[in-house]
Design a protein around this motif. Structure first.
Motif, PDB file in Angstrom:
ATOM      1  N   ALA A  37       0.827  -1.207   0.000  1.00  0.00           N
ATOM      2  CA  ALA A  37       0.000   0.000   0.000  1.00  0.00           C
ATOM      3  C   ALA A  37       0.864   1.262   0.000  1.00  0.00           C
ATOM      4  CB  ALA A  37      -0.927   0.012   1.212  1.00  0.00           C
ATOM      5  N   HIS A  38       2.168   1.104  -0.164  1.00  0.00           N
ATOM      6  CA  HIS A  38       3.102   2.224  -0.073  1.00  0.00           C
ATOM      7  C   HIS A  38       2.745   3.333  -1.070  1.00  0.00           C
ATOM      8  CE1 HIS A  38       7.061   4.073   0.711  1.00  0.00           C
ATOM      9  NE2 HIS A  38       7.088   4.318  -0.586  1.00  0.00           N
ATOM     10  N   GLY A  39       2.555   2.972  -2.332  1.00  0.00           N
ATOM     11  CA  GLY A  39       2.233   3.969  -3.343  1.00  0.00           C
ATOM     12  C   GLY A  39       0.894   4.637  -3.100  1.00  0.00           C
ATOM     13  N   SER A  40      -0.100   3.861  -2.690  1.00  0.00           N
ATOM     14  CA  SER A  40      -1.432   4.415  -2.429  1.00  0.00           C
ATOM     15  C   SER A  40      -1.407   5.372  -1.243  1.00  0.00           C
ATOM     16  CB  SER A  40      -2.426   3.282  -2.174  1.00  0.00           C
ATOM     17  OG  SER A  40      -2.514   2.422  -3.299  1.00  0.00           O
ATOM     18  N   GLN A 223       1.793   2.363  -9.729  1.00  0.00           N
ATOM     19  CA  GLN A 223       2.974   2.680 -10.524  1.00  0.00           C
ATOM     20  C   GLN A 223       4.091   3.240  -9.654  1.00  0.00           C
ATOM     21  OE1 GLN A 223       2.723   5.925 -13.385  1.00  0.00           O
ATOM     22  NE2 GLN A 223       3.938   4.758 -14.845  1.00  0.00           N
ATOM     23  N   GLN A 224       3.754   4.082  -8.687  1.00  0.00           N
ATOM     24  CA  GLN A 224       4.768   4.618  -7.779  1.00  0.00           C
ATOM     25  C   GLN A 224       5.364   3.506  -6.914  1.00  0.00           C
ATOM     26  OE1 GLN A 224       5.579   7.870  -8.328  1.00  0.00           O
ATOM     27  NE2 GLN A 224       4.014   7.592  -9.907  1.00  0.00           N
ATOM     28  N   LEU A 225       4.554   2.535  -6.551  1.00  0.00           N
ATOM     29  CA  LEU A 225       5.059   1.390  -5.792  1.00  0.00           C
ATOM     30  C   LEU A 225       6.102   0.627  -6.599  1.00  0.00           C
ATOM     31  CD1 LEU A 225       4.960  -0.696  -3.444  1.00  0.00           C
ATOM     32  CD2 LEU A 225       3.076  -1.805  -4.673  1.00  0.00           C
ATOM     33  N   ILE A 226       5.868   0.446  -7.897  1.00  0.00           N
ATOM     34  CA  ILE A 226       6.817  -0.263  -8.747  1.00  0.00           C
ATOM     35  C   ILE A 226       8.151   0.471  -8.789  1.00  0.00           C
ATOM     36  CG2 ILE A 226       7.312  -0.951 -11.126  1.00  0.00           C
ATOM     37  CD1 ILE A 226       4.329  -1.534 -11.456  1.00  0.00           C
ATOM     38  N   PHE A 227       8.111   1.792  -8.970  1.00  0.00           N
ATOM     39  CA  PHE A 227       9.347   2.567  -9.004  1.00  0.00           C
ATOM     40  C   PHE A 227      10.097   2.444  -7.676  1.00  0.00           C
ATOM     41  CE2 PHE A 227       7.183   5.568 -12.221  1.00  0.00           C
ATOM     42  CZ  PHE A 227       7.616   4.786 -13.277  1.00  0.00           C
ATOM     43  N   ALA A 228       9.374   2.549  -6.565  1.00  0.00           N
ATOM     44  CA  ALA A 228      10.003   2.456  -5.250  1.00  0.00           C
ATOM     45  C   ALA A 228      10.604   1.076  -5.034  1.00  0.00           C
ATOM     46  CB  ALA A 228       8.980   2.766  -4.156  1.00  0.00           C
ATOM     47  N   PHE A 229       9.877   0.043  -5.425  1.00  0.00           N
ATOM     48  CA  PHE A 229      10.357  -1.331  -5.253  1.00  0.00           C
ATOM     49  C   PHE A 229      11.611  -1.577  -6.086  1.00  0.00           C
ATOM     50  CE2 PHE A 229      10.231  -5.916  -6.264  1.00  0.00           C
ATOM     51  CZ  PHE A 229      10.259  -6.422  -4.976  1.00  0.00           C
TER      52      PHE A 229
END
Length: 300
Positions: A37-40, A223-229
């Motif tokens: 849920a990081h990106g959300s 999408q932001q979660l993917i970049f962070a991961f």
């Protein structure tokens, strides 16, 4: 000179990815939990800042003074109600729990704010487009430089927290061996709750810079979660490794965009996969070496 410009722009972009990945890396490093849920949650903080700016005309950078404590409190509650309980059932359950939380947040924000894209760029005056010209004609945006500076300051602050404060020592002890830490008086339960609060405080900052540098909508989070991961995997789970991973990802995307119009995302994904496969191969080789060392020698 074109390539030098692309590398410079990638460095600036990497600062944003480092800010975005900071909380994800910190939470995994302490509790071994990947927060899907990081990106959300970053998008949620962006909407909070947008509400303050649109309704009360509060500058987003000042709005962070209110949103960061709110997100920190939300992190503490999230750990007590979701992460702590789900972690008792194994490593998979926290993944499922945070995935469900992300779905709830995304759809709730859609119901509350609609599908329209929003941005905080109109509320930060000329910071959204002002720039400096470096030697060689390389232009860097002031917001991008600010983002990189904030990334370094935030990661450096967390590093100082972990190495020079009592809370930091308790966090490191609980992350290394929670059972032994309990024996020497460290309340791992409280430490993990504090770590979750710190992680979500950094998520609030990430959400602010997301909204200032680009547009966002209720479904921007995955999408932001993917970049962070990807930044975390490329750089490793250490704090400074997160900064390095973000910079490598940003430079790869910037150079990929120069090579091909669709190369922005593809280049980043390729670098991520190469690093991931290299890590898996190195881990397998290390385990094979350890097993061979433990194998008893044959008698003549």
């Amino acid at each position: 000179m074109i390539w030098l410009n692309q590398i410079t722009q990638g460095l600036m972009l990497g600062g944003y990815y480092a800010v975005l990945a900071c909380g994800l890396s910190f939470m995994f490093g302490v509790m071994r939990i990947i927060n899907l849920a990081h990106g959300s949650l970053a998008v949620l903080s962006a909407y909070m800042l947008y509400f303050l700016a649109d309704r009360f005309e509060i500058h987003p950078l000042l709005g962070l003074l209110a949103v960061v404590p709110v997100m920190a409190l939300l992190g503490w509650v999230l750990h007590r109600l979701v992460l702590e309980r789900s972690a008792r059932a194994g490593a998979l359950v926290p993944l499922l729990s945070t995935f469900g939380l992300a779905s709830v947040l995304d759809n709730t924000m859609f119901e509350g704010f609609g599908a329209d894209t929003r941005s905080l760029a109109p509320y930060i005056d000329s910071l959204s487009y002002d720039s400096w010209t470096l030697p060689g004609g390389i232009i860097v945006g002031q917001l991008a430089v600010l983002t990189l500076v904030v990334a370094i300051a935030m990661l450096g602050g967390l590093q100082l927290l972990l190495t020079h404060t009592a809370l930091g020592r308790r966090i490191r002890a609980a992350a290394h061996d929670p059972d032994t830490a309990q024996l020497v008086g460290v309340d791992a339960r409280s430490v993990y709750a504090a770590a979750s609060a710190i992680a979500l405080a950094t998520v609030a900052v990430a959400g602010g810079f997301l909204a200032m540098r680009a547009t966002f909508d209720p479904y921007t989070g995955p999408q932001q979660l993917i970049f962070a991961f990807e930044a975390v995997i490329i750089g490793g789970t250490s704090l400074w490794g997160t900064l390095l991973g973000g910079i490598v990802l940003g430079i790869a995307q910037s150079i990929g965009a120069q090579v091909h119009p669709q190369g922005f995302l593809i280049a980043g994904h390729v670098v991520f996969l190469l690093v991931l496969l290299t890590r898996v191969y190195a881990t397998d080789r290390f385990r094979s070496f350890v097993r061979s060392m433990r194998r008893p020698a044959r008698k003549a």
